[in-house]
Design a protein around this motif. Sequence first.
Motif, short mmCIF file in Angstrom:
data_model
loop_
_atom_site.label_atom_id
_atom_site.label_comp_id
_atom_site.label_asym_id
_atom_site.label_seq_id
_atom_site.Cartn_x
_atom_site.Cartn_y
_atom_site.Cartn_z
N SER A 23 -20.80 8.25 16.79
CA SER A 23 -19.60 7.84 17.79
C SER A 23 -20.26 7.64 19.19
CB SER A 23 -18.40 8.86 17.77
OG SER A 23 -17.63 8.87 18.82
N ILE A 24 -21.25 8.50 19.61
CA ILE A 24 -21.78 8.22 20.85
C ILE A 24 -22.46 6.98 20.91
CG2 ILE A 24 -23.87 9.20 22.52
CD1 ILE A 24 -23.00 11.95 21.27
N LEU A 25 -23.17 6.49 19.67
CA LEU A 25 -23.73 5.18 19.74
C LEU A 25 -22.76 4.15 19.85
CD1 LEU A 25 -26.36 3.40 18.78
CD2 LEU A 25 -25.15 3.64 16.53
N GLU A 26 -21.80 4.24 19.29
CA GLU A 26 -20.63 3.03 19.53
C GLU A 26 -19.78 3.18 20.66
OE1 GLU A 26 -18.59 3.62 15.90
OE2 GLU A 26 -20.13 2.75 14.55
N ASN A 27 -19.71 4.23 21.28
CA ASN A 27 -18.88 4.29 22.52
C ASN A 27 -19.50 4.77 23.74
OD1 ASN A 27 -15.78 4.13 21.31
ND2 ASN A 27 -17.13 5.69 19.69
N GLY A 28 -20.76 5.03 23.55
CA GLY A 28 -21.54 5.59 25.01
C GLY A 28 -21.35 6.69 25.09
N ALA A 29 -22.06 7.09 26.40
CA ALA A 29 -21.81 8.64 26.76
C ALA A 29 -20.56 9.16 26.70
CB ALA A 29 -22.54 8.75 28.20
N SER A 30 -20.38 10.46 26.20
CA SER A 30 -19.16 10.88 25.69
C SER A 30 -19.25 12.55 26.12
CB SER A 30 -18.64 10.58 24.41
OG SER A 30 -18.96 9.32 24.10
N THR A 31 -18.12 13.03 26.28
CA THR A 31 -18.09 14.42 26.67
C THR A 31 -17.45 15.02 25.30
OG1 THR A 31 -15.63 14.51 27.06
CG2 THR A 31 -16.94 14.17 28.86
N ALA A 32 -17.80 16.29 24.99
CA ALA A 32 -17.38 16.93 23.82
C ALA A 32 -15.79 16.76 23.36
CB ALA A 32 -17.47 18.40 23.90
N ALA A 33 -14.90 16.72 24.78
CA ALA A 33 -13.47 16.65 24.50
C ALA A 33 -13.19 15.31 23.84
CB ALA A 33 -12.75 16.87 25.79
N GLN A 34 -13.74 14.31 24.40
CA GLN A 34 -13.53 12.83 24.11
C GLN A 34 -14.08 12.67 22.55
OE1 GLN A 34 -16.02 11.00 26.98
NE2 GLN A 34 -14.23 10.32 28.35
N LEU A 35 -15.21 13.29 22.19
CA LEU A 35 -15.50 13.16 20.90
C LEU A 35 -14.88 14.06 19.51
CD1 LEU A 35 -19.40 13.73 21.50
CD2 LEU A 35 -18.55 11.88 20.47
N ALA A 36 -14.33 15.15 20.26
CA ALA A 36 -13.15 15.86 19.44
C ALA A 36 -12.04 15.21 19.15
CB ALA A 36 -12.91 17.25 20.10
N ASP A 37 -11.48 14.36 20.20
CA ASP A 37 -10.25 13.52 20.03
C ASP A 37 -10.57 12.17 19.17
OD1 ASP A 37 -7.52 12.84 20.96
OD2 ASP A 37 -8.66 11.15 21.83
N ARG A 38 -11.88 11.59 19.33
CA ARG A 38 -12.15 10.74 18.61
C ARG A 38 -12.18 10.64 16.98
NH1 ARG A 38 -16.89 8.93 21.45
NH2 ARG A 38 -15.65 8.61 23.19
N LEU A 39 -12.85 11.89 16.81
CA LEU A 39 -13.07 12.23 15.51
C LEU A 39 -12.17 13.17 14.79
CD1 LEU A 39 -16.92 12.91 15.90
CD2 LEU A 39 -15.92 10.82 15.14
N GLY A 40 -11.36 13.71 15.39
CA GLY A 40 -10.20 14.72 15.01
C GLY A 40 -10.95 15.87 14.51
N LEU A 41 -11.80 16.40 15.34
CA LEU A 41 -12.70 17.67 15.39
C LEU A 41 -12.03 18.59 16.41
CD1 LEU A 41 -16.04 16.62 14.41
CD2 LEU A 41 -14.26 17.42 12.71
N THR A 42 -12.38 20.04 16.26
CA THR A 42 -12.22 20.98 17.34
C THR A 42 -13.15 20.93 18.12
OG1 THR A 42 -13.28 22.77 16.34
CG2 THR A 42 -10.93 22.62 15.98
N PRO A 43 -12.79 21.04 19.87
CA PRO A 43 -14.03 20.82 20.81
C PRO A 43 -15.12 21.90 20.44
CG PRO A 43 -12.02 20.78 21.81
CD PRO A 43 -11.69 21.14 20.49
N ALA A 44 -14.64 23.03 19.79
CA ALA A 44 -15.69 24.02 19.28
C ALA A 44 -16.64 23.41 18.42
CB ALA A 44 -14.98 25.28 18.90
N ALA A 45 -16.18 22.87 17.23
CA ALA A 45 -16.98 22.38 16.29
C ALA A 45 -18.17 21.09 16.86
CB ALA A 45 -15.97 21.73 15.30
N VAL A 46 -17.45 20.33 17.65
CA VAL A 46 -18.45 19.32 18.11
C VAL A 46 -19.40 19.72 19.08
CG1 VAL A 46 -18.11 17.33 19.96
CG2 VAL A 46 -16.33 17.64 18.18
N ARG A 47 -19.26 20.87 19.82
CA ARG A 47 -20.05 21.58 20.56
C ARG A 47 -21.09 21.93 19.92
NH1 ARG A 47 -15.33 23.19 23.56
NH2 ARG A 47 -15.20 22.08 25.72
N ARG A 48 -20.92 22.55 18.74
CA ARG A 48 -21.80 23.14 17.79
C ARG A 48 -22.73 22.12 17.41
NH1 ARG A 48 -21.77 24.07 12.32
NH2 ARG A 48 -19.73 23.85 12.23
N HIS A 49 -22.08 20.91 16.81
CA HIS A 49 -22.93 19.98 16.48
C HIS A 49 -23.81 19.12 17.68
CE1 HIS A 49 -21.34 19.78 12.31
NE2 HIS A 49 -20.37 19.75 12.80
N LEU A 50 -23.14 19.18 18.66
CA LEU A 50 -23.98 18.53 20.01
C LEU A 50 -25.25 19.53 20.49
CD1 LEU A 50 -21.09 17.47 22.14
CD2 LEU A 50 -22.89 16.05 21.15
#
Length: 231
Positions: free
Chosen positions: A20-47
């Motif tokens: 998702s970062i590759l295809e959309n460029g620099a992103s915040t955890a909130a943007q990634l969570a919204d894009r991928l249908g995940l919770t911000p906490a889960a995204v931050r753990r992967h980040l």
Amino acid sequence: MELRSETPTDAPTRARVARSILENGASTAAQLADRLGLTPAAVRRHLDQLVAEGSVDSAQQRVRGARGRGRPARVFSLTPAGRDHFDQAYDDLAAQALRYLAETGGDEAVMAFARRRVAFVERDHARLMATEPDRDPAEALAQVLTDGGYAAGVRDLPIGHQLCQQHCPVAHVAHEFPQLCEAETEAISHVLGRHVQRLATIAHGDGVCTTSIPDLPARPGSPRTRTAFTP
């Protein structure tokens, strides 16, 4: 701090975050969570894991205008090592082949190969515009490049457009053989029928390939050049 054990779904989800970062460029955890249908906490753990392994780095988000309360969000972008995980496994082989071509046929042979490689841009753009004649040519170009693995998009500017390619499948080879970038720029220019200017390339260390696409001068008497008259 106690580390959580890895689950079977962690690696595929982490790959989705990176893509998702590759295809959309620099992103915040909130943007990634919204894009991928995940919770911000889960995204931050992967980040956190991607940062730890050197695939992603982070920086404070630039805020335009007055800044609100609280700490600025952090934006995450892929590092060169992170990009290596995406379709660059044959870089060494490709570089060796092009070195041999340069030795036996010279720079002209490398340029001829580079032009043949991006011939799909003009071909596919013509097909797309034939089926969707009302589509903006620059938007159609971005679609063609995205289908070719470049994760491209277009931004509107006061004087034209800016083509942004978040990924380059030949970035490492193009660092040694700039003819690949030159042929790509030529193809963009031919497709749009105007001179374009490359502003940045991933091959030379920039985070994204950007190309300035100026508007064509309006024809005399067209709505854009007609002077308004107020009695």
